[in-house]
Design a protein around this motif. Structure first.
Motif, mmCIF file in Angstrom:
data_model
loop_
_atom_site.group_PDB
_atom_site.id
_atom_site.type_symbol
_atom_site.label_atom_id
_atom_site.label_comp_id
_atom_site.label_asym_id
_atom_site.label_seq_id
_atom_site.Cartn_x
_atom_site.Cartn_y
_atom_site.Cartn_z
ATOM 1 N N VAL A 1 -3.555 2.188 -4.433
ATOM 2 C CA VAL A 1 -2.529 1.435 -3.841
ATOM 3 C C VAL A 1 -1.620 0.752 -5.077
ATOM 4 O O VAL A 1 -1.868 0.937 -6.086
ATOM 5 C CB VAL A 1 -3.335 0.165 -3.311
ATOM 6 N N THR B 1 -3.253 -10.394 2.329
ATOM 7 C CA THR B 1 -4.665 -10.349 2.123
ATOM 8 C C THR B 1 -5.541 -11.806 2.118
ATOM 9 O O THR B 1 -4.407 -12.915 1.924
ATOM 10 C CB THR B 1 -5.105 -9.971 0.739
ATOM 11 N N LEU C 1 -4.909 3.638 7.554
ATOM 12 C CA LEU C 1 -3.554 3.108 7.781
ATOM 13 C C LEU C 1 -2.455 4.315 8.546
ATOM 14 O O LEU C 1 -1.614 3.924 8.988
ATOM 15 C CB LEU C 1 -3.012 2.658 6.287
ATOM 16 N N CYS D 1 2.811 0.208 4.071
ATOM 17 C CA CYS D 1 2.738 -0.802 4.707
ATOM 18 C C CYS D 1 2.608 -2.188 3.412
ATOM 19 O O CYS D 1 2.077 -1.804 2.390
ATOM 20 C CB CYS D 1 1.892 -1.016 5.593
ATOM 21 N N VAL E 1 0.854 -1.059 0.002
ATOM 22 C CA VAL E 1 0.075 -0.102 -0.037
ATOM 23 C C VAL E 1 0.850 1.220 0.044
ATOM 24 O O VAL E 1 1.829 1.344 0.919
ATOM 25 C CB VAL E 1 -1.024 0.036 1.035
ATOM 26 N N VAL F 1 -1.766 -6.808 8.473
ATOM 27 C CA VAL F 1 -0.481 -5.834 8.001
ATOM 28 C C VAL F 1 0.835 -6.664 8.753
ATOM 29 O O VAL F 1 0.925 -7.290 9.724
ATOM 30 C CB VAL F 1 -0.502 -4.722 9.108
ATOM 31 N N VAL G 1 0.230 -5.763 3.239
ATOM 32 C CA VAL G 1 -0.957 -6.161 3.830
ATOM 33 C C VAL G 1 -0.922 -7.366 3.425
ATOM 34 O O VAL G 1 -0.980 -8.023 1.924
ATOM 35 C CB VAL G 1 -2.187 -5.387 3.681
ATOM 36 N N LYS H 1 -11.065 -3.003 5.032
ATOM 37 C CA LYS H 1 -11.000 -2.205 4.018
ATOM 38 C C LYS H 1 -11.495 -0.848 4.512
ATOM 39 O O LYS H 1 -12.423 -0.936 5.109
ATOM 40 C CB LYS H 1 -11.734 -2.657 2.837
ATOM 41 N N SER I 1 -7.115 1.991 3.949
ATOM 42 C CA SER I 1 -6.412 0.661 3.292
ATOM 43 C C SER I 1 -7.538 0.248 2.400
ATOM 44 O O SER I 1 -8.903 0.347 2.474
ATOM 45 C CB SER I 1 -6.653 -0.466 4.506
#
Ligand code: CAO
Length: 521
Positions: free
Chosen positions: A198, A187, A145, A183, A115, A165, A185, A141, A159
């Motif tokens: 992003v 998923t 962040l 960061c 991100v 994270v 993430v 979502k 986010s």
């Protein structure tokens, strides 16, 4: 001559309309150059309109809730130095050239999304002021962040995906710009789609990041209820940060749960008052969690008297001395003369006798008719006898002052008391009529109760509380006889009056009330 300057809504990038969410100044306010005047908010971000010059706010043409567009007039300003132009002055946001893209972190996997900072509408680097996530945090979502802040606006970076994270690339104090990695993430789904704000997913590690999103898509401000985040304007955030205040500690009262400048100021004021005593301020409690509630505004008088009562209660070491006084003979006398008073249209109540008896005791004990000097080192003895009388009114407690009680007779006092209490209940007392007391009487005798602890009406040093008289058996001349007993509660400032003096005063007062003929001496 100074020309008024029009301050208008600055360049909003791709945003069409924004809402005025806070007026940070009022007409007549002196402002410095770049001082925030007004806070605007789109559904994605908030920003402040800075003052283009130092000067005085002349007129504000918008109000909170108004929708405005770029170029709309928000206020007029009288600059301190005259300006040569009558052109409109607008704060211009810089256009946002694409910044360099940071390389992705090393530990990307197929299920990991990177991100990055989206298009924030300016090329200059901005400060990271909050990173409300931790490694290992499960995020939803749109959960915030990071919170970024330029000198003009703050924005929360949501986010674009849900997940866990795994790495955080920024910290508070960092300077970032578009495409800086925030960061990574992890998923739930491999290759899950990411929002335009992003960077590209991890499986395209070597590919350039996706093009940055336009600002209106990039920085939605998370609703506080949904994310648990604090929703505040840049000015509020900046001030809180400078003072080291956690915004989460403050209950917001603004629209949509927004933290206003007033919330912050009220919190600071409360802390200052609390910390002065070394005790914690009262916590804000959400009572609706326990049941149905409603809010009722305190009356103006209650708000004012609350401050003074609290000040007096915490500043003055109070002692309350209680006694019961035999007023049987006084009551006989009062009843005998009641009719005569009624002919004059007044009510001869116990209070006027109390006022006269109190003056006799004040003369006998001058420190009770005094005030402590501001430095606490001298007693200011008064040679006048002005008695404050607490009056219960629909709006709250007020204390009109009857002047020169020593020079007035019972009937005259009854008349004056009637006029003052009527004025008090009609809310028509002037400030002068409530100033200058040297001692105060608070009578709840017409209502009930056996005793209470009145709060000293500073700068007085003592106050007499009067409760309801009742017939009680009194042992007299070897037998119990029914007597009318009046409960008295004398609160005094223990810095000025010691316990023995307090007991002497109330005993003297009891003697006066027990036989009013003594007032003649
Ligand atoms: N014991 C028994 N009866 C009493 C009494 C006492 N100590 N004091 C007064 N009474 C009686 C009166 O004789 C009168 O009786 P009648 O109607 O039968 O003649 C009745 O109670 C009502 O008196 P009053 O209130 O009209 O008159 P007052 O002179 O005693 O008091 C005033 C005037 C303005 C002080 C009063 O009306 C008032 O507002 N009191 C409240 C003050 C207050 O709120 N203090 C609290 C401060 S701390 O929060």
């Amino acid at each position: 001559m100074t020309t008024a300057l029009n301050v208008t809504v600055p360049d909003l990038g791709n945003i069409d309309t924004v809402t005025i969410i806070e007026l940070q100044v009022a007409p007549g306010d002196e402002v410095s150059k770049d001082q925030a005047l007004i806070t605007l908010e789109s559904d994605k971000a908030s920003m402040e309109v800075p003052s283009p010059l130092a000067g005085k706010v002349q007129n504000i043409t918008v109000k909170v809730g108004d929708k405005v567009r770029q170029g709309d007039l928000v206020l007029t300003l009288l600059p301190n130095e005259s300006v040569q132009t009558d052109a409109q002055v607008a704060s211009k946001s810089e256009q946002a050239p694409k910044s360099e893209q940071a390389p992705p972190p090393k530990n990307e996997t197929a299920a990991t999304q990177i991100v990055r900072v989206p298009d924030i509408g300016q090329s200059a680097k901005v400060d990271v002021i909050e990173v409300p996530i931790k490694i290992g945090s499960t995020i939803k979502k749109n959960q915030t962040l990071a919170v970024l802040e330029s000198d003009k606006a703050s924005m929360e970076i949501p986010s674009p995906i849900a997940g866990v994270v795994t790495e955080i690339a920024i910290k508070v104090g960092d300077k970032v710009s578009q495409d800086t990695i925030i960061c990574t993430v992890e998923t739930a789904e491999q290759g899950a789609s990411v929002a335009p704000a992003v960077s590209a997913p991890a499986q395209t590690t070597s590919a350039p990041p996706a093009p940055p999103a336009p600002v209106q898509q990039a920085a939605p401000v998370a609703a506080p209820q949904a994310s648990g985040e604090t929703y505040a304007s840049p000015g509020v955030r900046r001030l809180a940060r400078e003072l080291g205040i956690e915004l989460k500690a403050i209950t917001p009262t603004g629209e949509k749960g927004r933290m206003t400048k007033q919330d912050l100021n009220a919190w600071i004021k409360n802390r200052m008052q609390g910390s002065g005593l070394g005790i914690e301020p009262m916590p804000a409690v959400d009572f609706s969690q326990f049941g149905k509630i409603e809010f009722q505004d305190l009356s103006r008088i209650k708000k004012i008297s609350a401050k003074f009562l609290h000040r007096n209660w915490v500043n003055i070491p109070h002692v309350t001395q209680f006694d019961e006084v035999d007023i049987t003979d006084l009551e006989d006398f009062r009843v005998q003369h009641k009719a005569k008073a009624e002919e004059r249209g007044v009510k001869l109540t116990l209070l006027v006798f109390l006022m006269k008896a109190v003056v006799a005791s004040l003369k006998a004990f001058p420190p009770f008719n005094a005030s402590l000097s501001a430095n606490g080192e001298q007693l200011i003895l008064k040679h006048y006898f002005h008695i404050g009388v607490a009056v219960d009114t629909p709006g709250g407690l007020v204390v009109p002052v009857v002047r020169d009680v020593n020079l007035k007779g019972f009937m005259e006092l009854a008349e004056e008391l009637k006029a003052l209490s009527a004025k008090a209940r009609a809310g028509q007392l002037t400030p002068k009529e409530m100033q200058g007391s040297s001692f105060t009487i608070s009578s709840l005798g017409g209502i009930g109760g056996t005793a209470f602890t009145p709060i000293i009406n500073a700068p007085d040093v003592a106050i007499l509380g009067v409760s309801k008289s009742r017939i009680a058996p009194v042992f007299k001349d070897g037998t119990f006889v029914p007597r009318l007993m009046l409960p008295l509660s004398l609160s005094y400032d223990h810095r000025v009056i010691d316990g023995a003096q307090g007991a002497h005063f109330i005993t003297h007062l009891a003697e006066m009330l027990g036989d009013m003929r003594q007032l003649l001496f």
